[in-house]
Design a protein around this motif. Structure first.
Motif, PDB file in Angstrom:
ATOM      1  N   MET A   1       0.831  -1.154   0.000  1.00 19.94           N
ATOM      2  CA  MET A   1       0.000   0.000   0.000  1.00 19.94           C
ATOM      3  C   MET A   1       0.888   1.233   0.000  1.00 19.94           C
ATOM      4  O   MET A   1       1.800   1.343   0.801  1.00 19.94           O
ATOM      5  N   ILE A   2       0.617   2.120  -0.915  1.00 20.90           N
ATOM      6  CA  ILE A   2       1.449   3.309  -1.076  1.00 20.90           C
ATOM      7  C   ILE A   2       0.785   4.486  -0.374  1.00 20.90           C
ATOM      8  O   ILE A   2      -0.417   4.702  -0.513  1.00 20.90           O
ATOM      9  N   VAL A   3       1.581   5.222   0.379  1.00 21.47           N
ATOM     10  CA  VAL A   3       1.105   6.391   1.107  1.00 21.47           C
ATOM     11  C   VAL A   3       2.052   7.542   0.793  1.00 21.47           C
ATOM     12  O   VAL A   3       3.259   7.414   1.000  1.00 21.47           O
ATOM     13  N   THR A   4       1.521   8.658   0.323  1.00 22.04           N
ATOM     14  CA  THR A   4       2.387   9.794   0.029  1.00 22.04           C
ATOM     15  C   THR A   4       3.011  10.312   1.321  1.00 22.04           C
ATOM     16  O   THR A   4       2.398  10.267   2.384  1.00 22.04           O
ATOM     17  N   LYS A   5       4.231  10.815   1.219  1.00 25.10           N
ATOM     18  CA  LYS A   5       4.932  11.315   2.395  1.00 25.10           C
ATOM     19  C   LYS A   5       4.255  12.545   2.985  1.00 25.10           C
ATOM     20  O   LYS A   5       4.464  12.864   4.145  1.00 25.10           O
ATOM     21  N   SER A   6       3.421  13.213   2.212  1.00 32.50           N
ATOM     22  CA  SER A   6       2.717  14.397   2.708  1.00 32.50           C
ATOM     23  C   SER A   6       1.470  14.051   3.520  1.00 32.50           C
ATOM     24  O   SER A   6       0.881  14.930   4.146  1.00 32.50           O
ATOM     25  N   ASP A   7       1.063  12.784   3.528  1.00 27.06           N
ATOM     26  CA  ASP A   7      -0.145  12.386   4.263  1.00 27.06           C
ATOM     27  C   ASP A   7       0.201  12.103   5.717  1.00 27.06           C
ATOM     28  O   ASP A   7       0.312  10.958   6.149  1.00 27.06           O
ATOM     29  N   ALA A   8       0.348  13.177   6.484  1.00 23.22           N
ATOM     30  CA  ALA A   8       0.776  13.078   7.879  1.00 23.22           C
ATOM     31  C   ALA A   8      -0.209  12.292   8.739  1.00 23.22           C
ATOM     32  O   ALA A   8       0.194  11.609   9.678  1.00 23.22           O
ATOM     33  N   VAL A   9      -1.484  12.368   8.431  1.00 25.62           N
ATOM     34  CA  VAL A   9      -2.493  11.673   9.245  1.00 25.62           C
ATOM     35  C   VAL A   9      -2.314  10.165   9.155  1.00 25.62           C
ATOM     36  O   VAL A   9      -2.215   9.474  10.174  1.00 25.62           O
ATOM     37  N   ILE A  10      -2.251   9.631   7.943  1.00 25.93           N
ATOM     38  CA  ILE A  10      -2.104   8.183   7.765  1.00 25.93           C
ATOM     39  C   ILE A  10      -0.751   7.716   8.288  1.00 25.93           C
ATOM     40  O   ILE A  10      -0.651   6.689   8.974  1.00 25.93           O
ATOM     41  N   LEU A  11       0.301   8.460   7.994  1.00 28.68           N
ATOM     42  CA  LEU A  11       1.632   8.067   8.474  1.00 28.68           C
ATOM     43  C   LEU A  11       1.682   8.049   9.996  1.00 28.68           C
ATOM     44  O   LEU A  11       2.286   7.151  10.596  1.00 28.68           O
ATOM     45  N   GLY A 125       0.743  -1.321 -13.390  1.00 28.61           N
ATOM     46  CA  GLY A 125       1.383  -2.249 -14.302  1.00 28.61           C
ATOM     47  C   GLY A 125       2.077  -3.426 -13.657  1.00 28.61           C
ATOM     48  O   GLY A 125       2.834  -4.113 -14.307  1.00 28.61           O
ATOM     49  N   TRP A 126       1.846  -3.660 -12.366  1.00 28.62           N
ATOM     50  CA  TRP A 126       2.485  -4.787 -11.703  1.00 28.62           C
ATOM     51  C   TRP A 126       1.746  -6.066 -12.014  1.00 28.62           C
ATOM     52  O   TRP A 126       0.577  -6.074 -12.360  1.00 28.62           O
ATOM     53  N   ALA A 127       2.430  -7.150 -11.817  1.00 26.60           N
ATOM     54  CA  ALA A 127       1.858  -8.477 -12.056  1.00 26.60           C
ATOM     55  C   ALA A 127       0.713  -8.738 -11.086  1.00 26.60           C
ATOM     56  O   ALA A 127       0.657  -8.165 -10.002  1.00 26.60           O
ATOM     57  N   PRO A 128      -0.224  -9.626 -11.429  1.00 23.76           N
ATOM     58  CA  PRO A 128      -1.350  -9.932 -10.558  1.00 23.76           C
ATOM     59  C   PRO A 128      -0.956 -10.355  -9.145  1.00 23.76           C
ATOM     60  O   PRO A 128      -1.702 -10.139  -8.213  1.00 23.76           O
ATOM     61  N   ALA A 129       0.223 -10.931  -8.969  1.00 23.33           N
ATOM     62  CA  ALA A 129       0.645 -11.351  -7.627  1.00 23.33           C
ATOM     63  C   ALA A 129       0.768 -10.165  -6.678  1.00 23.33           C
ATOM     64  O   ALA A 129       0.770 -10.328  -5.479  1.00 23.33           O
ATOM     65  N   CYS A 130       0.844  -8.960  -7.209  1.00 22.12           N
ATOM     66  CA  CYS A 130       0.986  -7.760  -6.394  1.00 22.12           C
ATOM     67  C   CYS A 130      -0.329  -7.006  -6.272  1.00 22.12           C
ATOM     68  O   CYS A 130      -0.348  -5.835  -5.949  1.00 22.12           O
ATOM     69  N   ARG A 131      -1.439  -7.653  -6.525  1.00 22.93           N
ATOM     70  CA  ARG A 131      -2.714  -6.946  -6.616  1.00 22.93           C
ATOM     71  C   ARG A 131      -3.141  -6.232  -5.340  1.00 22.93           C
ATOM     72  O   ARG A 131      -4.031  -5.416  -5.369  1.00 22.93           O
ATOM     73  N   TYR A 132      -2.546  -6.541  -4.188  1.00 21.45           N
ATOM     74  CA  TYR A 132      -2.963  -5.883  -2.958  1.00 21.45           C
ATOM     75  C   TYR A 132      -2.100  -4.690  -2.599  1.00 21.45           C
ATOM     76  O   TYR A 132      -2.221  -4.149  -1.525  1.00 21.45           O
ATOM     77  N   ARG A 133      -1.227  -4.256  -3.476  1.00 23.57           N
ATOM     78  CA  ARG A 133      -0.490  -3.013  -3.240  1.00 23.57           C
ATOM     79  C   ARG A 133      -1.386  -1.881  -3.702  1.00 23.57           C
ATOM     80  O   ARG A 133      -1.406  -1.507  -4.858  1.00 23.57           O
ATOM     81  N   LEU A 134      -2.183  -1.382  -2.794  1.00 26.00           N
ATOM     82  CA  LEU A 134      -3.200  -0.389  -3.125  1.00 26.00           C
ATOM     83  C   LEU A 134      -2.887   0.946  -2.481  1.00 26.00           C
ATOM     84  O   LEU A 134      -2.181   1.015  -1.484  1.00 26.00           O
ATOM     85  N   TRP A 135      -3.440   1.985  -3.041  1.00 26.69           N
ATOM     86  CA  TRP A 135      -3.333   3.297  -2.429  1.00 26.69           C
ATOM     87  C   TRP A 135      -4.240   3.338  -1.208  1.00 26.69           C
ATOM     88  O   TRP A 135      -5.325   2.786  -1.212  1.00 26.69           O
ATOM     89  N   ILE A 136      -3.808   3.992  -0.157  1.00 18.76           N
ATOM     90  CA  ILE A 136      -4.638   4.160   1.041  1.00 18.76           C
ATOM     91  C   ILE A 136      -5.230   5.554   0.999  1.00 18.76           C
ATOM     92  O   ILE A 136      -4.506   6.532   0.843  1.00 18.76           O
ATOM     93  N   LEU A 137      -6.535   5.652   1.128  1.00 17.41           N
ATOM     94  CA  LEU A 137      -7.170   6.962   1.219  1.00 17.41           C
ATOM     95  C   LEU A 137      -7.293   7.380   2.658  1.00 17.41           C
ATOM     96  O   LEU A 137      -7.620   6.587   3.523  1.00 17.41           O
ATOM     97  N   ARG A 138      -7.038   8.640   2.898  1.00 17.58           N
ATOM     98  CA  ARG A 138      -7.189   9.179   4.251  1.00 17.58           C
ATOM     99  C   ARG A 138      -8.678   9.325   4.528  1.00 17.58           C
ATOM    100  O   ARG A 138      -9.442   9.833   3.706  1.00 17.58           O
ATOM    101  N   PRO A 139      -9.144   8.879   5.729  1.00 13.63           N
ATOM    102  CA  PRO A 139     -10.572   9.036   6.040  1.00 13.63           C
ATOM    103  C   PRO A 139     -10.942  10.510   6.113  1.00 13.63           C
ATOM    104  O   PRO A 139     -10.189  11.325   6.614  1.00 13.63           O
ATOM    105  N   ASP A 140     -12.085  10.853   5.561  1.00 13.46           N
ATOM    106  CA  ASP A 140     -12.551  12.252   5.585  1.00 13.46           C
ATOM    107  C   ASP A 140     -13.402  12.534   6.800  1.00 13.46           C
ATOM    108  O   ASP A 140     -14.026  11.732   7.367  1.00 13.46           O
TER     109      ASP A 140
END
Length: 140
Positions: A1-11, A125-140
């Motif tokens: 799961m990828i989280v931008t470095k600017s997302d202080a809340v999730i980090l 563009g990653w292979a299906p084996a990586c399908r759970y590397r998802l973006w995390i949305l910050r809760p609103d």
């Protein structure tokens, strides 16, 4: 799961969950709090550890699951077609942080419990084996 470095809340939430896992495992680490800097942690620096553009100015969480996580859409209806969930779509995820200590490994790990797909995104563009590397949305 990828989280931008600017997302202080999730980090901050990830750091707190990691600290709670360390505190909960004091007996596992010889009766004292483990040195966080000496442990392998699930939060990693994308710029340093990956050469992919998707990780530029981002961190990522290593998470896995021994069983297929529950996956639902934005209306909380089950998603049965695995092609609907891919690297690059936006999602909310439920993560479980825990520590463990083996002879060679002292670490805090992260388990993926469930995923709620929020919207489509550009495929990374990653292979299906990586399908759970998802973006995390910050809760609103």
């Amino acid at each position: 799961m990828i989280v931008t470095k600017s997302d202080a809340v999730i980090l901050s939430l990830i750091e707190k969950a990691t600290d709670v896992a360390i505190e909960a495992s004091i007996t596992m680490f010889g009766g004292k709090r483990a040195n966080k800097a000496a442990l392998k942690l699930p939060l990693c620096h994308g710029d340093l550890e990956r050469g992919d553009d998707a990780y530029t100015d981002a961190n990522f969480v290593k998470a896995d699951s021994l069983t297929r996580p529950q996956i639902v859409d934005e209306n909380v209806s089950s998603i049965l077609n695995r092609a609907e969930v891919y690297s690059g779509c936006y999602a909310r995820v439920s993560l479980s942080f825990y520590a463990f200590n083996t002879d060679e490994n002292k670490k805090v790990a992260c388990g993926l419990a469930s995923t709620q797909k929020i919207r489509y995104g550009d495929s990374l563009g990653w292979a299906p084996a990586c399908r759970y590397r998802l973006w995390i949305l910050r809760p609103d």
